[in-house]
Design a protein around this motif. Structure first.
Motif, PDB file in Angstrom:
ATOM      1  N   ASN A 184       0.906  -1.370  -0.099  1.00  0.00           N
ATOM      2  CA  ASN A 184       0.078   0.034  -0.070  1.00  0.00           C
ATOM      3  C   ASN A 184       1.021   1.174   0.121  1.00  0.00           C
ATOM      4  OD1 ASN A 184      -2.360   1.493   0.175  1.00  0.00           O
ATOM      5  ND2 ASN A 184      -1.912   1.693   2.271  1.00  0.00           N
TER       6      ASN A 184
ATOM      7  N   LYS B   3      -9.009   4.756  -2.889  1.00  0.00           N
ATOM      8  CA  LYS B   3      -9.907   4.316  -3.926  1.00  0.00           C
ATOM      9  C   LYS B   3     -11.382   4.089  -3.587  1.00  0.00           C
ATOM     10  CE  LYS B   3      -6.115   1.988  -6.525  1.00  0.00           C
ATOM     11  NZ  LYS B   3      -5.718   0.831  -7.111  1.00  0.00           N
ATOM     12  N   GLN B   4     -12.125   4.348  -4.614  1.00  0.00           N
ATOM     13  CA  GLN B   4     -13.565   4.166  -4.486  1.00  0.00           C
ATOM     14  C   GLN B   4     -13.866   3.310  -5.613  1.00  0.00           C
ATOM     15  OE1 GLN B   4     -16.306   7.488  -4.290  1.00  0.00           O
ATOM     16  NE2 GLN B   4     -17.762   6.147  -3.073  1.00  0.00           N
ATOM     17  N   GLY B   5     -13.714   2.079  -5.589  1.00  0.00           N
ATOM     18  CA  GLY B   5     -13.964   1.195  -6.707  1.00  0.00           C
ATOM     19  C   GLY B   5     -12.639   1.103  -7.482  1.00  0.00           C
ATOM     20  N   ASP B   6     -12.818   1.800  -8.667  1.00  0.00           N
ATOM     21  CA  ASP B   6     -11.482   1.849  -9.498  1.00  0.00           C
ATOM     22  C   ASP B   6     -10.967   3.141  -9.435  1.00  0.00           C
ATOM     23  OD1 ASP B   6     -11.208  -0.761 -10.275  1.00  0.00           O
ATOM     24  OD2 ASP B   6     -12.341  -0.700 -11.881  1.00  0.00           O
ATOM     25  N   THR B   7     -11.756   4.251  -8.912  1.00  0.00           N
ATOM     26  CA  THR B   7     -11.454   5.544  -8.909  1.00  0.00           C
ATOM     27  C   THR B   7     -10.412   5.916  -7.950  1.00  0.00           C
ATOM     28  OG1 THR B   7     -13.612   5.838  -9.912  1.00  0.00           O
ATOM     29  CG2 THR B   7     -12.113   8.009  -8.994  1.00  0.00           C
ATOM     30  N   ILE B   8      -9.397   6.699  -8.328  1.00  0.00           N
ATOM     31  CA  ILE B   8      -8.440   7.001  -7.371  1.00  0.00           C
ATOM     32  C   ILE B   8      -8.942   8.497  -6.679  1.00  0.00           C
ATOM     33  CG2 ILE B   8      -6.114   7.885  -6.558  1.00  0.00           C
ATOM     34  CD1 ILE B   8      -5.137   6.049  -8.961  1.00  0.00           C
TER      35      ILE B   8
END
Length: 188
Positions: A39, A47-52
């Motif tokens: 990490n 991240k939220q899902g694939d979004t940074i």
């Protein structure tokens, strides 16, 4: 002794050391650190899902009243520009520093003493943390702007607070981005 016999060991040594210290060692240490601290070596990204959304290591510019505000950033041309990390190098009597501090004090609009980390920039201009006192003083503003009870804001701050490193180094610190994401319901 000929010149070639003197230069040859130097050239061979240079080549071997370049391969070893300029190639093999950096690759091995990068792989080892990536395996032990995946990490952190990837930038401690949130991240939220694939979004940074951001990084736990680099501050973001929050100025809206419903958000916890971090330290001032001295990076240019925009605040929290990781490519321009630097301090302001402004002395305590510099009018620009005094003006920035006064503007932040006016924006905070509180009657109690303000912690110094809310009116000064950090050495890098990218600090993602503030002191617990700096977070605490902002609770009434955030609660009023969001229409939430102050206890909910305190809970988000407590969940995003890290104690002293190894229990003895530094002070407790609050990650501004984590608090704001918790308040928005994007991080549990």
């Amino acid at each position: 002794m000929s010149l070639v016999s003197q230069i040859r060991p130097a050239v061979v040594s240079l080549g071997l050391l370049t391969l070893l210290l300029g190639g093999a060692y950096p690759l091995a240490s990068t792989a080892l650190v990536g395996a032990i601290f995946p990490n952190q070596s990837a930038g401690s990204l949130i991240k939220q899902g694939d979004t940074i959304i951001g990084s736990r290591l680099i501050g973001q510019n929050f100025t809206q009243p419903q958000y916890l505000w971090g330290r001032l950033s001295a990076t240019g041309p925009a605040p929290y520009n990781a490519g321009a990390s630097s301090g302001s190098n402004l002395g305590v009597n510099n009018p620009a520093l005094l003006d920035a501090s006064k503007a932040r004090l006016d924006a905070l609009n509180v009657d109690s003493p303000v912690p110094v980390d809310l009116i000064t920039a950090s050495g890098s201009g990218l600090d993602p943390h503030i002191s617990t006192a700096a977070a605490e003083i902002q609770i009434p503003r955030i609660a009023a702007a969001r229409g939430l009870p102050e206890d909910r804001i305190r809970a988000a701050i407590a969940a995003s607070t890290k104690g002293r490193t190894f229990g003895i180094l530094g002070e407790a610190r609050v990650n501004v981005l984590e608090v704001n994401l918790r308040l928005d319901g994007k991080v549990k």
